[in-house]
Design an enzyme around this catalytic site. Sequence first.
Site, PDB file in Angstrom:
ATOM      1  N   ARG A 134      27.325 103.659  62.197  1.00 17.17           N
ATOM      2  CA  ARG A 134      25.866 103.864  63.012  1.00 17.17           C
ATOM      3  C   ARG A 134      25.983 104.450  64.035  1.00 17.17           C
ATOM      4  NH1 ARG A 134      23.160  98.299  60.241  1.00 17.17           N
ATOM      5  NH2 ARG A 134      22.730  99.524  57.980  1.00 17.17           N
ATOM      6  N   ASP A 193      22.542  94.546  63.156  1.00 19.71           N
ATOM      7  CA  ASP A 193      21.580  95.275  62.232  1.00 19.71           C
ATOM      8  C   ASP A 193      19.790  95.650  62.732  1.00 19.71           C
ATOM      9  OD1 ASP A 193      22.935  94.397  60.082  1.00 19.71           O
ATOM     10  OD2 ASP A 193      21.773  93.138  59.121  1.00 19.71           O
TER      11      ASP A 193
HETATM   12  C1  S3P Z   1      24.765  89.489  56.937  1.00 19.70           C
HETATM   13  C2  S3P Z   1      25.413  89.558  57.710  1.00 19.70           C
HETATM   14  C3  S3P Z   1      26.004  90.208  58.675  1.00 19.70           C
HETATM   15  C4  S3P Z   1      24.912  91.946  58.298  1.00 19.70           C
HETATM   16  C5  S3P Z   1      24.239  92.085  56.554  1.00 19.70           C
HETATM   17  C6  S3P Z   1      23.586  91.135  56.037  1.00 19.70           C
HETATM   18  C7  S3P Z   1      24.736  88.204  56.027  1.00 19.70           C
HETATM   19  O1  S3P Z   1      26.930  91.949  57.715  1.00 19.70           O
HETATM   20  O2  S3P Z   1      25.056  92.663  59.191  1.00 19.70           O
HETATM   21  O3  S3P Z   1      22.997  92.779  57.232  1.00 19.70           O
HETATM   22  O4  S3P Z   1      23.408  88.145  55.282  1.00 19.70           O
HETATM   23  O5  S3P Z   1      25.447  87.656  56.527  1.00 19.70           O
HETATM   24  P1  S3P Z   1      28.546  90.904  58.167  1.00 19.70           P
HETATM   25  O6  S3P Z   1      28.578  89.647  58.062  1.00 19.70           O
HETATM   26  O7  S3P Z   1      29.205  92.282  57.990  1.00 19.70           O
HETATM   27  O8  S3P Z   1      28.699  90.290  59.829  1.00 19.70           O
END
Ligand code: S3P
Length: 430
Positions: free
Chosen positions: A347, A316
């Site tokens: 992105r 992120d």
């Molecule tokens: C998150 C995991 C990430 C992240 C998202 C929040 C989480 O995504 O990009 O903003 O709270 O477990 P992914 O599960 O796709 O890696």
Amino acid sequence: MTVANEFVVVGPRPLRGRVRIPGDKGISHRALIAAALADGVSTIAHLGPGDDVVRTRHALAALGVTMTVDGGTLEVTGRGVEALHEPANDIDCGNSGTTMRMLAGLLAGRPFPSVLIGDDSLSQRPMQRVIAPLRVLGADIDGRGDGGVAPLVIRGGPLVGTRVELEVASGQVKTALVLAGLQASGTTEIVEPAASRDHTERLFSALGAPIERIDERTIRVHAGAPDPFTADVPGDPSSAAFFVVAATITPGSEIVIEDVLLNPGRLEFVEVLRAMGADISVVSDGDHLGEPVGSIKVRATDLHAASFKCSEPIIDEVPVLAVAAAFADGATEITNAAELRVKESNRITTVEQELTKLGVRVDATADGLLVHGGRPHAATCTSHGDHRVAMAIAVAGNALEGESHIQEWGSVAVSYPEFAQDLERLTVAK
Ligand code: S3P
């Protein structure tokens, strides 16, 4: 809170002083779900204010969980997973991939049907990664486009624990499997291809739920539930990252960000910035519900390029790290970041396009970005409806001479509706 649809930032404006940023988004989703599954009253202070977290809150309310707000604290009365009931309508997850993927795991084990829908962006994001492993536990779940995308249709029913190998390292998918495993008979073992963010294991085991880590890539879950709790959600490091980069690249800045989550994976961006020469110190104040919490102090410095390989917990932060690279001396290569293509926007493309408007040379690669640091200039940019792109460009604009405009600014409401106000507070002359 309604957020204006264009943000105008006039720089350069140094950042000075102390700030407490909104509660961590990932922990907020998890705390809401844990409170709903517990049998009793939980209180959650500093819940993340963004629309994504509101979606999870509304979804749980639609499933029968009672929630009341008392001052800045949310009181959640859980009656255990058995008390959840069929929602009267489709559950609208808005822009929130976290809500959709986590709820898929929760609802897969409930004895009623449900449908999860999302906005245009979420309706294009990959869901097979959560559908396929849930099916291994016996879930009856499907999506449009051959099960690839939302809406998701779930005909809940009994689940049977087994060993599940995930295709993708994802904190959201792992959480979905944990929520299914807590309802399944027998033992569920979840194996990840690489480590992803670990908030679910930390929170749920701190709350007495039967989850244990077997090794770096495997966790084991038995049927059970968390206990009710009192939580104060620490500040979101992914939101802090915008101010950390803003203070680093804007000469004359010196700030302290207080009460931030210091989960090691989520702080990997600090290591990347330090490798670029940033002056950042991190002080721990102790632990809360299985997570370290403390403060981050930042002073402005000149940066030099330092290439890095992306891992899931840092994904992120890539848009704002690309902004740091744009201000650094030399070319920074960001690799292993193909996941960026399936976030709230693509992105790789959106960061490339917007940094190019700021006069930075950026090459999109198959799995990342090559950012040629130099002399960015103010420009008119757009967020492409992506909150993290919006705030990353605002951080660049704040450090640049003149007026930058960020269109489609309203997207910041997804995670940080008051970002502009907090930036303003930090940049007023002190
Ligand atoms: C998150 C995991 C990430 C992240 C998202 C929040 C989480 O995504 O990009 O903003 O709270 O477990 P992914 O599960 O796709 O890696």
